[in-house]
Design a protein around this motif. Structure first.
Motif, PDB file in Angstrom:
ATOM      1  N   ALA A  96      28.315  31.430  29.694  1.00 13.68           N
ATOM      2  CA  ALA A  96      28.235  32.800  30.213  1.00 13.68           C
ATOM      3  C   ALA A  96      29.223  33.005  31.348  1.00 13.68           C
ATOM      4  CB  ALA A  96      26.810  33.086  30.695  1.00 13.68           C
ATOM      5  N   ALA A  97      29.339  32.037  32.250  1.00 15.73           N
ATOM      6  CA  ALA A  97      30.275  32.159  33.364  1.00 15.73           C
ATOM      7  C   ALA A  97      31.716  32.201  32.867  1.00 15.73           C
ATOM      8  CB  ALA A  97      30.086  30.992  34.333  1.00 15.73           C
ATOM      9  N   LEU A  99      33.373  28.512  37.872  1.00 20.76           N
ATOM     10  CA  LEU A  99      32.767  27.208  38.151  1.00 20.76           C
ATOM     11  C   LEU A  99      31.924  27.255  39.424  1.00 20.76           C
ATOM     12  CD1 LEU A  99      35.461  24.554  37.191  1.00 20.76           C
ATOM     13  CD2 LEU A  99      33.795  25.758  35.773  1.00 20.76           C
ATOM     14  N   HIS A 100      32.395  28.020  40.414  1.00 24.72           N
ATOM     15  CA  HIS A 100      31.607  28.186  41.642  1.00 24.72           C
ATOM     16  C   HIS A 100      30.263  28.846  41.324  1.00 24.72           C
ATOM     17  CE1 HIS A 100      30.384  29.461  45.651  1.00 24.72           C
ATOM     18  NE2 HIS A 100      30.311  30.693  45.193  1.00 24.72           N
ATOM     19  N   VAL A 101      30.292  29.864  40.500  1.00 27.86           N
ATOM     20  CA  VAL A 101      29.059  30.559  40.121  1.00 27.86           C
ATOM     21  C   VAL A 101      28.133  29.607  39.364  1.00 27.86           C
ATOM     22  CG1 VAL A 101      28.114  32.378  38.628  1.00 27.86           C
ATOM     23  CG2 VAL A 101      30.086  32.855  40.104  1.00 27.86           C
ATOM     24  N   PHE A 102      28.694  28.875  38.410  1.00 28.66           N
ATOM     25  CA  PHE A 102      27.895  27.933  37.620  1.00 28.66           C
ATOM     26  C   PHE A 102      27.189  26.924  38.524  1.00 28.66           C
ATOM     27  CE2 PHE A 102      27.781  23.741  35.435  1.00 28.66           C
ATOM     28  CZ  PHE A 102      26.834  24.037  34.466  1.00 28.66           C
ATOM     29  N   GLU A 103      27.942  26.309  39.423  1.00 25.92           N
ATOM     30  CA  GLU A 103      27.356  25.288  40.288  1.00 25.92           C
ATOM     31  C   GLU A 103      26.355  25.893  41.269  1.00 25.92           C
ATOM     32  OE1 GLU A 103      28.848  22.367  43.848  1.00 25.92           O
ATOM     33  OE2 GLU A 103      30.029  22.365  42.007  1.00 25.92           O
ATOM     34  N   THR A 104      26.686  27.030  41.844  1.00 22.45           N
ATOM     35  CA  THR A 104      25.816  27.662  42.830  1.00 22.45           C
ATOM     36  C   THR A 104      24.473  28.054  42.224  1.00 22.45           C
ATOM     37  OG1 THR A 104      27.728  28.522  44.038  1.00 22.45           O
ATOM     38  CG2 THR A 104      25.600  29.585  44.453  1.00 22.45           C
ATOM     39  N   VAL A 105      24.504  28.548  41.002  1.00 23.81           N
ATOM     40  CA  VAL A 105      23.275  28.986  40.331  1.00 23.81           C
ATOM     41  C   VAL A 105      22.507  27.803  39.749  1.00 23.81           C
ATOM     42  CG1 VAL A 105      22.380  30.315  38.370  1.00 23.81           C
ATOM     43  CG2 VAL A 105      24.164  31.286  39.837  1.00 23.81           C
ATOM     44  N   ARG A 106      23.210  26.856  39.153  1.00 24.64           N
ATOM     45  CA  ARG A 106      22.540  25.796  38.397  1.00 24.64           C
ATOM     46  C   ARG A 106      21.995  24.662  39.267  1.00 24.64           C
ATOM     47  NH1 ARG A 106      20.028  26.734  34.503  1.00 24.64           N
ATOM     48  NH2 ARG A 106      20.133  24.575  33.779  1.00 24.64           N
ATOM     49  N   LYS A 107      22.662  24.329  40.363  1.00 21.99           N
ATOM     50  CA  LYS A 107      22.200  23.183  41.154  1.00 21.99           C
ATOM     51  C   LYS A 107      20.760  23.363  41.656  1.00 21.99           C
ATOM     52  CE  LYS A 107      24.978  20.466  43.878  1.00 21.99           C
ATOM     53  NZ  LYS A 107      23.764  20.214  44.555  1.00 21.99           N
ATOM     54  N   ASP A 162      15.694  32.748  33.035  1.00 21.87           N
ATOM     55  CA  ASP A 162      16.802  33.329  32.267  1.00 21.87           C
ATOM     56  C   ASP A 162      18.117  32.793  32.825  1.00 21.87           C
ATOM     57  OD1 ASP A 162      18.661  34.826  30.889  1.00 21.87           O
ATOM     58  OD2 ASP A 162      17.947  36.774  31.618  1.00 21.87           O
ATOM     59  N   ALA A 163      18.638  31.731  32.218  1.00 20.13           N
ATOM     60  CA  ALA A 163      19.850  31.085  32.731  1.00 20.13           C
ATOM     61  C   ALA A 163      21.059  32.009  32.668  1.00 20.13           C
ATOM     62  CB  ALA A 163      20.126  29.797  31.946  1.00 20.13           C
ATOM     63  N   ILE A 164      21.212  32.745  31.578  1.00 18.38           N
ATOM     64  CA  ILE A 164      22.356  33.651  31.434  1.00 18.38           C
ATOM     65  C   ILE A 164      22.240  34.815  32.409  1.00 18.38           C
ATOM     66  CG2 ILE A 164      23.498  35.274  29.871  1.00 18.38           C
ATOM     67  CD1 ILE A 164      22.948  33.327  27.594  1.00 18.38           C
ATOM     68  N   GLY A 165      21.036  35.368  32.511  1.00 21.04           N
ATOM     69  CA  GLY A 165      20.839  36.479  33.437  1.00 21.04           C
ATOM     70  C   GLY A 165      21.132  36.093  34.874  1.00 21.04           C
ATOM     71  N   ALA A 166      20.746  34.876  35.261  1.00 19.98           N
ATOM     72  CA  ALA A 166      21.005  34.412  36.630  1.00 19.98           C
ATOM     73  C   ALA A 166      22.494  34.286  36.892  1.00 19.98           C
ATOM     74  CB  ALA A 166      20.299  33.075  36.855  1.00 19.98           C
ATOM     75  N   ILE A 167      23.240  33.790  35.895  1.00 22.88           N
ATOM     76  CA  ILE A 167      24.698  33.675  36.036  1.00 22.88           C
ATOM     77  C   ILE A 167      25.337  35.050  36.154  1.00 22.88           C
ATOM     78  CG2 ILE A 167      26.807  33.101  34.763  1.00 22.88           C
ATOM     79  CD1 ILE A 167      25.590  30.632  35.948  1.00 22.88           C
ATOM     80  N   GLU A 168      24.952  35.952  35.275  1.00 21.46           N
ATOM     81  CA  GLU A 168      25.559  37.286  35.273  1.00 21.46           C
ATOM     82  C   GLU A 168      25.288  38.016  36.577  1.00 21.46           C
ATOM     83  OE1 GLU A 168      25.464  38.171  30.447  1.00 21.46           O
ATOM     84  OE2 GLU A 168      23.867  38.949  31.737  1.00 21.46           O
ATOM     85  N   GLU A 169      24.083  37.883  37.084  1.00 21.71           N
ATOM     86  CA  GLU A 169      23.731  38.573  38.334  1.00 21.71           C
ATOM     87  C   GLU A 169      24.562  38.050  39.497  1.00 21.71           C
ATOM     88  OE1 GLU A 169      19.808  39.350  41.200  1.00 21.71           O
ATOM     89  OE2 GLU A 169      19.609  38.235  39.314  1.00 21.71           O
ATOM     90  N   TYR A 170      24.655  36.717  39.615  1.00 22.38           N
ATOM     91  CA  TYR A 170      25.398  36.167  40.745  1.00 22.38           C
ATOM     92  C   TYR A 170      26.899  36.390  40.586  1.00 22.38           C
ATOM     93  CZ  TYR A 170      26.881  33.085  44.483  1.00 22.38           C
ATOM     94  OH  TYR A 170      27.464  32.598  45.628  1.00 22.38           O
ATOM     95  N   TYR A 171      27.396  36.302  39.362  1.00 22.55           N
ATOM     96  CA  TYR A 171      28.830  36.506  39.130  1.00 22.55           C
ATOM     97  C   TYR A 171      29.238  37.912  39.586  1.00 22.55           C
ATOM     98  CZ  TYR A 171      33.370  36.134  36.760  1.00 22.55           C
ATOM     99  OH  TYR A 171      34.718  36.091  36.483  1.00 22.55           O
TER     100      TYR A 171
END
Length: 459
Positions: free
Chosen positions: A324-325, A351-359, A441-450
């Motif tokens: 998604a990111a 990648l910043h968004v991915f790491e910030t949300v997923r960690k 919601d992993a995708i929703g969390a990425i989209e929101e932070y991105y």
């Protein structure tokens, strides 16, 4: 975007499917000369299946997996039923079912769909060196491959992690737990009067016996022809040089006080047995390289104990989130060139968004998983009393004990250090814990932070 994925396990193949369907050019590298049928049963939770279903795997997964009706939890010694979780109802609660499946079956399905999505799989391609700044890998056979992005999904003993972090790499660490794994033929269990009721082929329910420091988990796999058996114990026995009969002797001693049905399951199990210490990867300082051309995912980034049945599911979440990111950074139909400064900034931001949300998400589930194991196997009489009381409510559509419970029952609920999420007793038997795990919601969390962070970062 051209992407290299190192590792053709569940994490890597899931990512290849998601990225391939978005039009990215994907090459998957694996050191094995051929993909082999490894492992036994795995359990997959609803939030991960939502993404696999979205990617078109629903028919194949449902055809080759099992949806148990219930998870029955028993007292190991007395055989008394302590509670049950209504697994079959999770599809209505969380938007997808909870399944059990043989790992090799899952792997084969993912492999087929990764190739179908356009992924190129290169076997016998062991990566021995990484050039993080330039998005390149060096293979043992001498070849050097380059891409816009390298993703390492190379497992708990990740070479990529050690190269990325150097002396800051904590490596994999023992959790204090281990598990003997074996299987039994359902035909033998069904024919035996002691165990026949445990292999109800209509309900296909799972069974879990618990006691201080030990437990026995069983569930059906391989089209209900095999019973998968997982015997948790303290990681205080080195079995690496022991033969099968010696391992069985240890198992017999560990479970000598368990009820007759468990004893008979052990009697009827197949000769093959293996002991696996349970390791995890502590929170890392970073998953990505500053160049924006490399990132870790899956067990390489956050391997965890299995007591929430979330390790495989979190890997699928990673795949959905990273795809998604990257889709936001490089939408379908657009061109990408790392030499273009704007494109390079977008990839670094992704990648910043991915790491910030997923960690924080991965670290919370790691903590919940270990807490689940510790609480189910506690030797404290008071903690077991509260656990057994909680298990008596496990089939109800309610969170118990209630958040405002001021009695000593409230002491059985902890909070995750990183996110404050509820950590009730009993792992997945606790509805409050299930809710935040499975509703995510992993995708929703990425989209929101991105979107919230892009205006300033990409300006």
């Amino acid at each position: 975007m051209k992407i290299i994925i190192v590792g053709a396990g569940i994490a890597g193949l899931s990512l290849a499917i998601a990225l391939g369907q978005s039009g990215h050019q994907v090459t998957i590298l694996d050191a094995a000369p051929q993909l082999a049928e490894l492992g036994a049963g795995v359990q997959m939770t609803p939030q991960a299946l939502r993404y696999l279903f979205r990617w078109g795997l629903k028919g194949d997964l449902l055809a080759e997996s099992i949806i148990p009706e219930n998870l029955h939890v028993w007292d190991g010694g007395s055989g008394k039923l302590l509670g049950h979780v209504r697994i079959k109802e999770m599809e209505n609660q969380y938007g997808a079912p909870y399944i059990v499946v043989h790992r090799a079956v899952l792997h084969n399905i993912l492999h087929r769909h990764a190739i179908k999505a356009g992924g190129e799989l290169l076997l016998d391609s062991e990566v021995v060196e990484y050039d993080f700044a330039n998005g390149a890998v060096q293979l043992r056979n001498g070849k050097r491959l380059t891409a816009d992005l390298v993703v390492a999904a190379d497992g708990i003993n990740s070479l990529a992690r050690s190269k990325l972090l150097g002396n800051k790499n904590p490596g994999s660490q023992p959790t204090g737990w281990a598990a003997f794994r074996m299987t039994a033929k359902v035909s033998k269990l069904k024919a035996d009067p002691t165990t026949s009721s445990l292999v109800d082929l209509q309900s296909r329910s799972s069974n879990f016996w618990i006691a201080p420091q030990v437990s026995c988990m069983t569930y059906l796999i391989k089209d209900a022809t095999l019973l998968n058996i997982v015997l948790t114990h303290r990681d205080d026995v080195d079995t690496r040089n022991l033969v099968a009969d010696e391992c069985r002797k240890i198992v017999r001693d560990l479970f000598k006080d368990f009820e007759p049905r468990v004893q008979r399951i052990l009697d009827l199990s197949t000769p093959k047995i293996a002991n696996y210490p349970v390791y995890s990867v502590p929170p890392l300082p970073s998953w990505a390289h500053e160049s924006g051309r490399f990132v870790l995912m899956g067990d390489a980034a956050h391997a965890m104990a299995f007591y929430m049945s979330m390790g495989v599911s979190i890997a699928v979440e990673d795949a959905a989130a990273l795809a998604a990111a990257l889709d936001l950074a490089c939408p379908l139909g657009s061109s990408f060139a790392f030499s273009n400064e704007a494109d390079a900034r977008r990839l670094k931001h992704a990648l910043h968004v991915f790491e910030t949300v997923r960690k924080p998400r991965a670290e919370a589930v790691q903590e919940a998983s270990l807490h689940g194991g510790d609480s189910l196997h506690t030797s404290s009489e008071e903690e077991r009393r509260l656990l057994y009381e909680a298990l008596g409510h496990s089939h109800n559509d309610e969170i118990w004990p209630l958040e405002n419970d001021t009695s000593n029952r409230g002491n059985s609920v902890q909070r995750c250090k990183s996110t404050g999420q509820r950590l009730g007793p009993g792992g997945i038997t606790d509805k409050g814990t299930r809710d935040w795990c499975y509703n995510y919601d992993a995708i929703g969390a990425i989209e929101e932070y991105y979107k919230s962070s892009s205006a300033e970062t990409l300006a």
